[in-house]
Enzyme design. Structure first.
Site, PDB file in Angstrom:
ATOM      1  N   VAL A 293       0.919  -1.032  -0.089  1.00  0.00           N
ATOM      2  CA  VAL A 293      -0.068  -0.019  -0.224  1.00  0.00           C
ATOM      3  C   VAL A 293       0.783   1.346   0.032  1.00  0.00           C
ATOM      4  O   VAL A 293       0.951   1.674   1.080  1.00  0.00           O
ATOM      5  CB  VAL A 293      -0.955   0.176   1.236  1.00  0.00           C
ATOM      6  CG1 VAL A 293      -2.021   1.134   1.279  1.00  0.00           C
ATOM      7  CG2 VAL A 293      -1.577  -1.200   1.225  1.00  0.00           C
ATOM      8  N   GLU A 543       6.005  -0.578 -11.029  1.00  0.00           N
ATOM      9  CA  GLU A 543       7.418  -0.909 -10.169  1.00  0.00           C
ATOM     10  C   GLU A 543       8.497   0.129 -10.899  1.00  0.00           C
ATOM     11  O   GLU A 543       9.315  -0.199 -10.864  1.00  0.00           O
ATOM     12  CB  GLU A 543       7.883  -2.272 -10.512  1.00  0.00           C
ATOM     13  CG  GLU A 543       6.886  -3.240  -9.870  1.00  0.00           C
ATOM     14  CD  GLU A 543       7.088  -3.331  -8.295  1.00  0.00           C
ATOM     15  OE1 GLU A 543       7.861  -2.599  -7.767  1.00  0.00           O
ATOM     16  OE2 GLU A 543       6.185  -4.161  -7.922  1.00  0.00           O
TER      17      GLU A 543
END
Length: 562
Positions: A293, A543
């Site tokens: 998160v 990412e």
């Protein structure tokens, strides 16, 4: 047989050519070209010896172009090492030599003519002031031979013929355990994931609990967790193999392990002993599924600007207030690793802390049962099987022992330490998706007939398949190289970024070519090609988007030089 259809060519004059030795020389020449690009970039953004952030932003195209050049050079070097290892072990045969020749011929030509940063952005030597360096590279004898005899119509046709016969380039890791891991997870993915993935995707279903349980039994969630905490205690290279093979079945299967990899590394490297003993065994055996998160609606990749608050209470616990976005697998999880601002008076990353926030696993009817936590699903094109959510926190409680490491203000640094492993794993997922696209394309090209001939007999189709495999081998070997560096204990943020950068590009290229080979059927939802295209597209974004990744690589290499 397709030999009779393609123009025959004998390679007798080339049998004496030692292409593996030439590859080492050409890779060094490519690295020298990248070094020239590095010097040019340093001159532009670090004229006083230290990087000027404003200049780096202004010269973004130069910085990113250099990053792509350096990444291409390192992919060549990793592929040369692959060929040398295979030759030393007696595994370097006709298909390996063709992959080497075509891959080197293509990537050297890109360095000289234009490296693709995206579909419509090419970085060329002239615009970067590298004309002389390019001439030097082109004149290098090893590079020149690859440029003239590497990627040709004849070599691509010869490679396509071997592929049509079912041959595959050498993939051994010279380690019996690692080779067995690959075989085990390839078999599991082929048996339990691939046959069902498309139905799960179309229904937008979660990966079934029984499949998750089987993955846990195989050790997917504890590959890198130390044995003393219930994991397998293996390295990043083993993790890469697991991720690659699962993602070859379906990216979401490979990505389930990413959540546990991130949480396991965060806690394993930064947690107190109590936190390690509480969470790591449960992560390793899959009884606790975590979710990361981190991102917020207005921050994206700028994690230092996170605004979600974690407010300390009188008893030492916290309550979270704020919103998070693009949270993968948020409902069916038991633990949130949540990056929050614990010190609102300290701007930037120094005011951030990482919380280990226990939550109740949700159900389809009640995905977020805890007080103070709610979420809404974000419908997405692909990368399904876990679901994406926007989360809202309104007084969500976190126990006192939920502060990672027991210290505030360290969350950003703790998270950055995990990005190396996460990006290597993302590169592995990209390689797996790329192989999935190739598998589907080859099968279709062999089975589908047009004008009375299988599609693979047409040179433009055969060329696509040949290039798909060559680029996959190069992306794979760069990923393995980054994993080996990580396993050696060295810092590898640049190597990890390079692997992700090129892996994501190759996965998308392969997925797109797979659709093209399928023609109209590739655009139909009923065909798996459409799913793989949607899945591949995310790899250039999460990412660390490709642009962010290139910026990190370019600046990092200039800093290392200075």
């Amino acid at each position: 047989m397709i030999r009779a259809w393609w123009p025959e060519k004998t390679f007798e004059s080339e049998l004496m050519t030692d292409w593996t030795t030439l590859a080492s020389g050409a890779a060094e020449a490519a690295r020298a070209f990248a070094s020239a690009a590095q010097a040019r970039t340093a001159q532009a953004i670090a004229p006083e010896g230290k990087i000027d952030a404003s200049l780096a932003d202004k010269e973004q195209r130069l910085v990113h172009g250099f990053a792509w050049i350096a990444t291409t050079a390192e992919a060549l070097a990793a592929t040369a090492e692959w060929a040398a290892r295979g030759k030393a072990a007696g595994r370097h045969g006709a298909i390996e030599e063709l992959v080497l020749r075509i891959g080197f011929g293509e990537y050297l030509a890109q360095l000289l003519g234009g490296v693709p940063m995206s579909q419509n952005e090419m970085v060329r030597p002239g615009e970067l002031g590298l004309t002389d360096a390019a001439s030097t590279l082109a004149a290098n004898p090893a590079a020149a031979q690859f440029l003239s005899e590497g990627n040709t119509a004849e070599t691509r046709a010869a490679l396509a013929e071997l592929l049509a016969q079912g041959q595959v380039p050498d993939e051994s890791l010279d380690d019996e355990t690692l080779d067995l891991i690959r075989d085990q997870f390839r078999g599991f993915a082929a048996d339990r994931i691939a046959p069902n993935a498309h139905a799960w995707h179309l229904a937008d279903d979660l990966i079934p609990d029984d499949v998750v349980a089987e993955m846990a039994e195989l050790g997917v969630f504890g590959v890198c967790i130390k044995e003393e905490y219930g994991g397998l205690g293996m390295g990043k290279l083993a993790m890469v193999l697991v991720s690659e093979e699962l993602s070859r079945g379906w990216i979401c299967a490979g990505s389930l392990g990413t959540r546990s990899e991130i949480a396991g590394e965060l806690i394993g490297e930064n947690g107190t002993e109590e936190q390690k003993r509480k969470w790591l065994p449960a992560l390793a055996d899959g009884s606790v599924l975590p979710t990361a998160v981190f991102t917020e609606p207005d921050t994206g990749s700028d994690l230092a600007s996170v605004r979600t608050r974690a407010i300390r209470q009188g008893d030492g616990s916290f309550v979270i207030q704020g919103a998070k976005n693009w949270i993968t697998h948020a409902a069916r999880t038991d633990l949130m690793t949540a990056l929050c601002r614990t010190d609102p008076d300290t701007p930037g990353h120094r005011g951030l802390s990482m919380l280990l926030a226990s939550k109740t696993r949700g159900s389809e009817d009640n995905p977020f049962p805890d007080q103070g936590l709610d979420g809404s699903e974000i419908e997405v094109l692909g990368y399904r099987g876990m679901k994406e959510y926007a989360l809202s926190f309104d007084g969500f409680a976190v126990a006192e022992d939920g502060l990672l490491g027991g210290a505030e203000g360290k969350g950003f640094v703790q998270l950055m330490q995990t990005f190396e492993g996460a990006r290597i794993q993302t590169a592995a997922r990209a390689v797996g998706v790329g192989w999935n696209a190739y598998d589907l394309a080859l099968r279709y090209a062999l089975d589908r007939k047009q004008f009375g001939e299988p599609l693979i007999r047409f040179p433009r189709v055969a060329d696509k398949l040949a290039m798909m495999v060559c680029e996959l081998v190069m992306a794979r070997e760069l990923t393995y190289s980054a994993a080996r560096t990580k396993d050696s204990g060295k810092r590898c943020d640049i190597e990890a970024g390079m692997a992700k950068l090129i892996g994501a590009r190759v996965a998308w290229s392969n997925a797109d070519n797979n659709v093209q080979i399928h023609g109209g059927n590739g655009y139909a939802l009923e065909y798996q090609a459409s799913r793989v295209l949607c899945d591949a597209r995310i790899l250039n974004i999460f990412e660390g988007a490709a642009e962010i990744q290139a910026h990190v690589i370019g600046r990092g290499l200039v800093s290392a030089r200075n």
